[in-house]
Design a protein around this motif. Structure first.
Motif, PDB file in Angstrom:
ATOM      1  N   PHE A   1       0.876  -1.190   0.013  1.00 18.96           N
ATOM      2  CA  PHE A   1       0.051   0.040  -0.137  1.00 18.96           C
ATOM      3  C   PHE A   1       0.796   1.306   0.032  1.00 18.96           C
ATOM      4  N   ASP A   2       0.747   2.198  -0.759  1.00 12.44           N
ATOM      5  CA  ASP A   2       1.162   3.548  -0.695  1.00 12.44           C
ATOM      6  C   ASP A   2       0.285   4.442  -0.275  1.00 12.44           C
ATOM      7  N   ILE A   3       0.721   4.964   0.916  1.00  8.44           N
ATOM      8  CA  ILE A   3      -0.155   5.893   1.646  1.00  8.44           C
ATOM      9  C   ILE A   3       0.464   7.379   1.649  1.00  8.44           C
ATOM     10  N   HIS A   4      -0.310   8.241   1.089  1.00 11.57           N
ATOM     11  CA  HIS A   4       0.099   9.456   0.866  1.00 11.57           C
ATOM     12  C   HIS A   4      -0.862  10.652   1.689  1.00 11.57           C
ATOM     13  N   ALA A   5      -0.141  11.379   2.491  1.00 14.83           N
ATOM     14  CA  ALA A   5      -0.864  12.473   2.969  1.00 14.83           C
ATOM     15  C   ALA A   5      -0.514  13.803   2.261  1.00 14.83           C
ATOM     16  N   TYR A   6      -1.524  14.264   1.726  1.00 15.24           N
ATOM     17  CA  TYR A   6      -1.333  15.515   0.826  1.00 15.24           C
ATOM     18  C   TYR A   6      -1.462  16.740   1.610  1.00 15.24           C
ATOM     19  N   PHE A   7      -0.667  17.759   1.283  1.00 18.48           N
ATOM     20  CA  PHE A   7      -0.763  19.075   1.819  1.00 18.48           C
ATOM     21  C   PHE A   7      -1.362  20.097   0.760  1.00 18.48           C
ATOM     22  N   ILE A   8      -1.828  19.628   0.026  1.00 21.49           N
ATOM     23  CA  ILE A   8      -2.409  20.445  -1.075  1.00 21.49           C
ATOM     24  C   ILE A   8      -3.681  19.973  -1.503  1.00 21.49           C
ATOM     25  N   THR A   9      -4.611  20.449  -2.422  1.00 21.46           N
ATOM     26  CA  THR A   9      -5.962  19.812  -2.638  1.00 21.46           C
ATOM     27  C   THR A   9      -5.556  18.957  -3.790  1.00 21.46           C
ATOM     28  N   ASP A  10      -6.689  18.135  -4.004  1.00 19.21           N
ATOM     29  CA  ASP A  10      -6.627  17.211  -5.285  1.00 19.21           C
ATOM     30  C   ASP A  10      -6.557  18.119  -6.342  1.00 19.21           C
ATOM     31  N   GLU A  11      -7.388  19.055  -6.638  1.00 19.35           N
ATOM     32  CA  GLU A  11      -6.807  19.916  -7.728  1.00 19.35           C
ATOM     33  C   GLU A  11      -5.542  20.617  -7.917  1.00 19.35           C
ATOM     34  N   GLU A  12      -5.054  20.977  -6.885  1.00 15.80           N
ATOM     35  CA  GLU A  12      -3.657  21.257  -7.155  1.00 15.80           C
ATOM     36  C   GLU A  12      -2.631  20.121  -7.621  1.00 15.80           C
ATOM     37  N   GLN A  13      -2.997  19.122  -6.892  1.00 16.35           N
ATOM     38  CA  GLN A  13      -2.271  17.833  -6.993  1.00 16.35           C
ATOM     39  C   GLN A  13      -2.425  17.442  -8.622  1.00 16.35           C
ATOM     40  N   GLN A  14      -3.432  17.388  -9.365  1.00 11.04           N
ATOM     41  CA  GLN A  14      -3.649  17.126 -10.557  1.00 11.04           C
ATOM     42  C   GLN A  14      -2.923  17.910 -11.479  1.00 11.04           C
ATOM     43  N   LYS A  15      -2.403  19.187 -11.007  1.00  8.08           N
ATOM     44  CA  LYS A  15      -1.884  20.069 -11.917  1.00  8.08           C
ATOM     45  C   LYS A  15      -0.346  19.719 -12.019  1.00  8.08           C
ATOM     46  N   ILE A  16      -0.070  18.845 -11.116  1.00  6.28           N
ATOM     47  CA  ILE A  16       1.591  18.677 -11.170  1.00  6.28           C
ATOM     48  C   ILE A  16       1.941  17.618 -12.222  1.00  6.28           C
ATOM     49  N   LYS A  17       2.892  18.196 -13.020  1.00  4.01           N
ATOM     50  CA  LYS A  17       3.313  17.546 -14.378  1.00  4.01           C
ATOM     51  C   LYS A  17       4.312  16.861 -14.266  1.00  4.01           C
TER      52      LYS A  17
END
Length: 233
Positions: A217-233
């Motif tokens: 299992f990969d467990i990620h705690a994000y400090f940004i929103t999902d919208e911001e995450q999806q913009k990362i290329k």
């Protein structure tokens, strides 16, 4: 599988936490037009300022408070001893010492200091010894960790995009959950400022991936929103 997922969520909640600024009073505010952040946590003080030669000076007290550390100001207000480091060229502002942001960053072994066009100074200060271990991955960013400390493959692994902290990751083998293997006292953000967790992704890698080639299992705690995450290329 549902039981395993619930165990993963519980494990991650226990391992994650937030560290925020201490000692900031309601009357304090940031200097107009200038924002200073450490791992996304703002260093708030009206003493923060930019000198005529373009250097950003930051309240030593406010910066030290983020790390739960103390400092000593020498007689004559010329030097500060902070985190085992002597910092010179202190500027007194509103009766408190301020220091060049790079000197403060070096004292805590920060990995990067960056500036943007919006007058934001961002200090990436991950646990000492943390280095970049991969390039940027879409919707994630770069991966940073401390291989010398034996942190891999479990973690912590830190996600960084454009010099900013975006996630904290742990990887736990599926077999560990099935056999009831304990993972205790795993390192994380202890000792460094941490922004609040905005969202958590728990993904099952049935075939594993490079770096951990077993089902896990990969467990990620994000400090940004999902919208911001999806913009990362």
């Amino acid at each position: 599988m549902k039981k395993i997922m619930l165990l993963a969520v519980s494990l991650f909640i226990l391992m994650c936490g937030s560290v925020s600024a201490h000692g900031i009073t309601a009357s304090e505010k940031k200097s107009d037009g200038l924002t200073i952040k450490v791992n996304g946590v703002e260093v708030i003080s009206s003493a923060n300022h930019v000198t005529t030669d373009g250097k950003t000076y930051v309240s030593v007290r406010a910066f030290a408070d983020l790390f739960d550390r103390t400092y000593t100001l020498t007689k004559g207000n010329k030097d500060v001893f902070f985190s085992g480091t002597k910092i010179s060229n202190i500027r007194m502002k509103q009766d408190e010492p301020t220091a060049w942001i790079r000197d403060l960053a070096n004292a805590v072994h920060a990995q990067q200091v960056s500036w943007d066009s919006k007058q934001e100074v961002y200090v990436l200060a991950l646990p000492e010894g943390t280095i970049k271990i991969s390039g940027s991955v879409p919707a994630m960013g770069e991966h940073w960790s401390n291989p010398q400390a034996g942190d891999l493959p479990t973690g912590p692994i830190f996600g960084v995009h454009d010099g900013k902290l975006v996630f904290l990751e742990y990887m736990v083998a599926q077999d560990d959950f099935i056999k009831g293997v304990n993972h205790t006292n795993i390192a994380g953000m202890k000792g460094v400022p941490s922004p609040p967790v905005v969202q958590v992704d728990i993904e099952f890698q049935k075939d594993g991936h490079e770096g951990f080639e077993v089902p896990h299992f990969d467990i990620h705690a994000y400090f940004i929103t999902d919208e911001e995450q999806q913009k990362i290329k």
